[in-house]
Design an enzyme around this catalytic site. Sequence first.
Site, PDB file in Angstrom:
ATOM      1  N   ASP A   1      28.305 -11.586 -24.290  1.00 31.41           N
ATOM      2  CA  ASP A   1      28.956 -11.113 -23.211  1.00 31.41           C
ATOM      3  C   ASP A   1      28.308 -10.053 -22.162  1.00 31.41           C
ATOM      4  OD1 ASP A   1      31.866 -11.984 -24.760  1.00 31.41           O
ATOM      5  OD2 ASP A   1      31.253 -12.974 -22.928  1.00 31.41           O
TER       6      ASP A   1
ATOM      7  N   HIS B   1      30.985  -7.035 -32.463  1.00 34.02           N
ATOM      8  CA  HIS B   1      31.318  -8.379 -32.946  1.00 34.02           C
ATOM      9  C   HIS B   1      32.027  -8.613 -34.319  1.00 34.02           C
ATOM     10  CE1 HIS B   1      31.293 -12.898 -33.341  1.00 34.02           C
ATOM     11  NE2 HIS B   1      31.169 -12.877 -31.935  1.00 34.02           N
TER      12      HIS B   1
HETATM   13  C1  SDX Z   1      33.348 -12.877 -27.702  1.00 35.13           C
HETATM   14  O1  SDX Z   1      34.902 -14.296 -32.306  1.00 35.13           O
HETATM   15  C2  SDX Z   1      33.960 -14.673 -31.665  1.00 35.13           C
HETATM   16  O2  SDX Z   1      33.046 -15.551 -32.042  1.00 35.13           O
HETATM   17  C3  SDX Z   1      33.919 -14.310 -30.122  1.00 35.13           C
HETATM   18  C4  SDX Z   1      32.883 -14.572 -29.280  1.00 35.13           C
HETATM   19  C5  SDX Z   1      32.826 -16.546 -29.194  1.00 35.13           C
HETATM   20  O3  SDX Z   1      31.704 -16.706 -28.778  1.00 35.13           O
HETATM   21  O4  SDX Z   1      33.919 -16.887 -29.385  1.00 35.13           O
HETATM   22  O5  SDX Z   1      31.496 -14.482 -29.689  1.00 35.13           O
HETATM   23  C6  SDX Z   1      32.882 -14.197 -27.859  1.00 35.13           C
HETATM   24  O6  SDX Z   1      34.451 -12.617 -27.777  1.00 35.13           O
HETATM   25  C7  SDX Z   1      32.349 -11.691 -28.197  1.00 35.13           C
HETATM   26  C8  SDX Z   1      32.783 -10.358 -28.200  1.00 35.13           C
HETATM   27  C9  SDX Z   1      33.280  -9.867 -26.847  1.00 35.13           C
HETATM   28  N1  SDX Z   1      34.092  -8.696 -26.726  1.00 35.13           N
HETATM   29  C10 SDX Z   1      33.393  -7.298 -26.352  1.00 35.13           C
HETATM   30  O7  SDX Z   1      32.361  -7.301 -26.096  1.00 35.13           O
HETATM   31  C11 SDX Z   1      34.536  -6.283 -26.294  1.00 35.13           C
HETATM   32  C12 SDX Z   1      34.006  -5.052 -27.025  1.00 35.13           C
HETATM   33  N2  SDX Z   1      34.111  -5.371 -28.390  1.00 35.13           N
HETATM   34  C13 SDX Z   1      35.121  -4.807 -29.328  1.00 35.13           C
HETATM   35  O8  SDX Z   1      36.420  -5.043 -28.764  1.00 35.13           O
HETATM   36  C14 SDX Z   1      34.815  -5.311 -30.733  1.00 35.13           C
HETATM   37  O9  SDX Z   1      33.567  -5.067 -30.987  1.00 35.13           O
HETATM   38  C15 SDX Z   1      35.260  -6.691 -31.041  1.00 35.13           C
HETATM   39  C16 SDX Z   1      36.528  -6.875 -30.744  1.00 35.13           C
HETATM   40  C17 SDX Z   1      34.333  -7.596 -30.519  1.00 35.13           C
HETATM   41  C18 SDX Z   1      35.165  -6.843 -32.470  1.00 35.13           C
HETATM   42  O10 SDX Z   1      36.051  -5.760 -33.158  1.00 35.13           O
HETATM   43  P1  SDX Z   1      36.504  -5.663 -34.740  1.00 35.13           P
HETATM   44  O11 SDX Z   1      35.574  -6.729 -35.397  1.00 35.13           O
HETATM   45  O12 SDX Z   1      37.826  -5.768 -35.058  1.00 35.13           O
HETATM   46  O13 SDX Z   1      35.869  -4.337 -35.240  1.00 35.13           O
HETATM   47  P2  SDX Z   1      36.759  -3.077 -34.973  1.00 35.13           P
HETATM   48  O14 SDX Z   1      37.385  -3.051 -33.600  1.00 35.13           O
HETATM   49  O15 SDX Z   1      37.460  -2.805 -35.972  1.00 35.13           O
HETATM   50  O16 SDX Z   1      35.521  -2.083 -34.741  1.00 35.13           O
HETATM   51  C19 SDX Z   1      35.041  -1.518 -35.878  1.00 35.13           C
HETATM   52  C20 SDX Z   1      34.598   0.074 -35.379  1.00 35.13           C
HETATM   53  C21 SDX Z   1      35.794   0.843 -34.798  1.00 35.13           C
HETATM   54  O17 SDX Z   1      35.266   2.387 -35.006  1.00 35.13           O
HETATM   55  P3  SDX Z   1      36.129   3.068 -36.242  1.00 35.13           P
HETATM   56  O18 SDX Z   1      37.438   2.850 -36.082  1.00 35.13           O
HETATM   57  O19 SDX Z   1      35.513   2.238 -37.523  1.00 35.13           O
HETATM   58  O20 SDX Z   1      35.377   4.572 -35.995  1.00 35.13           O
HETATM   59  O21 SDX Z   1      33.704   0.020 -34.214  1.00 35.13           O
HETATM   60  C22 SDX Z   1      34.037   0.386 -33.107  1.00 35.13           C
HETATM   61  C23 SDX Z   1      35.529   0.491 -33.296  1.00 35.13           C
HETATM   62  O22 SDX Z   1      36.288   1.412 -32.501  1.00 35.13           O
HETATM   63  N3  SDX Z   1      33.811  -0.398 -32.023  1.00 35.13           N
HETATM   64  C24 SDX Z   1      33.395  -0.027 -30.678  1.00 35.13           C
HETATM   65  C25 SDX Z   1      33.090  -1.294 -30.131  1.00 35.13           C
HETATM   66  N4  SDX Z   1      33.386  -2.307 -30.749  1.00 35.13           N
HETATM   67  C26 SDX Z   1      33.800  -1.969 -32.172  1.00 35.13           C
HETATM   68  N5  SDX Z   1      33.225   1.014 -30.104  1.00 35.13           N
HETATM   69  C27 SDX Z   1      32.750   1.136 -29.000  1.00 35.13           C
HETATM   70  N6  SDX Z   1      32.612  -0.105 -28.257  1.00 35.13           N
HETATM   71  C28 SDX Z   1      32.598  -1.274 -28.707  1.00 35.13           C
HETATM   72  N7  SDX Z   1      32.393  -2.309 -27.869  1.00 35.13           N
END
Ligand code: SDX
Length: 437
Positions: free
Chosen positions: A371, A313
């Site tokens: 989720d 998140h």
């Molecule tokens: C919602 O914003 C809100 O409040 C949203 C929400 C709401 O109520 O409105 O809470 C609802 O959207 C919840 C989030 C649902 N999405 C997911 O579950 C999809 C999976 N999650 C990711 O896509 C991700 O965690 C995000 C999009 C939610 C957040 O991404 P960020 O903050 O932009 O973080 P990032 O992508 O920069 O990740 C940081 C690191 C990266 O690794 P490095 O490049 O540092 O090595 O963490 C890794 C990412 O690759 N990473 C994951 C991951 N999420 C982040 N690796 C594996 N699985 C994941 N789910």
Amino acid sequence: MIPSDVKATLSFSDGSPSMELPIYKGTIGPDVVDIRKLYAQTGRFTYDPGFLSTAACQSNITYIDGDKGELLYRGYPIEQLATNCDFLETCYLLLYGELPNPQQKGDFVKLVTRHTMVNEQMQFFLRGFRRDAHPMAVMTGLVGALSAFYHDSTDINNPQHREISAIRLIAKMPTLVAMAYKYGVGQPYIYPKNDLSYSANFMRMMFATPCEEYEPNDVLVRAIDRIFILHADHEQNASTSTVRLCGSSGTNPFAAIAAGVACLWGPAHGGANEAALNMLEDVQRMGGVEKIGEFIKQVKDKNSGIKLMGFGHRVYKNYDPRAKLMRETCHEVLDALGKTNDPILKLAMELEKIALEDEYFVARKLYPNVDFYSGIVQRAIGIPVSLFTAIFALARTVGWIAQLNEMIGDPEYKIGRPRQLYNGAAKRDVKPIGQRA
Ligand code: SDX
């Protein structure tokens, strides 16, 4: 906003004049550095794609502490609201700032109930879709189409119009989602029934047929009502920011909410509940719990493009409090339905356990978000996976409206118009086509 006695000074090594930036404090949470005069005084923009360090507005509605895993709606902890209130009380709180007393609640419930029907013409929009159209495609169309029917409440700057369109949207979303579902399964639409609660009405419109009486199951009604509460608002997330930016042009509330629906659809946002359940079912097909290690390896491999959906998140760097409540609801519903051995729940719990101990996820502070479990509950209730995000949109509509109305009600608001760092071609002349290489 309370001016802080701390100031920020911005200075430049090229000798251009430094400037002082005021800092403001909120009730709780991080202070903000006011950069509104930056460009005018320095000719420079700030740069923050994805808005990781940007407060786009001030708000009194929802507060999230990502480190503590805390979520407050108008100051009330989500755990207390999910336990002591129902969704319409939560809607009242988000819209008006206070929980309703019995009289206020009764009036509000009556008002919403009286607006649950949609114009009979709405059904003809659905006929234009293929039966297997994704419900979010249908919902994006239907919500935008509402503005065609309510010319008496589309002036966003008129407080009465804002009030009635808020009630209409909250009241009609369950009807529209149920219609999208019925259209997909080829069953007749079920009209709302005014003697049922908001969530019981939704369950009846979803699962009743004209052929027999439908008795809502109290445990399932309570579960869907809690799902609505947990998804009602969440500060300045992607879809809420979309609604604010869209509404800032002065467009009508229905169009602004339709923009929110479209944004929520994405798998990185509201579409994650559908993606999380599909992921669990894929791992189950791969071999279930025994294959979790192999799956986690793929997730860690950047080239796989596979993410652990329902984890991570932008704000929560601790357990999403909604995920905890959703997991509780999971157990309640599956126990009530005698599905305690649901293999997908077992797989989810095992996956969560392994991920929470794995350095890759611990180092990146990746915890289950709302989720991760919501799909399992909805699947147990009988809601098809493709409808999960439409349910999320139904619940989030009140948050979008409350945030939109807060913005429009702020005398300082302007149309949102971010700038950029331009890296494109410098100015050049067009050559006649015959002289081009
Ligand atoms: C919602 O914003 C809100 O409040 C949203 C929400 C709401 O109520 O409105 O809470 C609802 O959207 C919840 C989030 C649902 N999405 C997911 O579950 C999809 C999976 N999650 C990711 O896509 C991700 O965690 C995000 C999009 C939610 C957040 O991404 P960020 O903050 O932009 O973080 P990032 O992508 O920069 O990740 C940081 C690191 C990266 O690794 P490095 O490049 O540092 O090595 O963490 C890794 C990412 O690759 N990473 C994951 C991951 N999420 C982040 N690796 C594996 N699985 C994941 N789910």
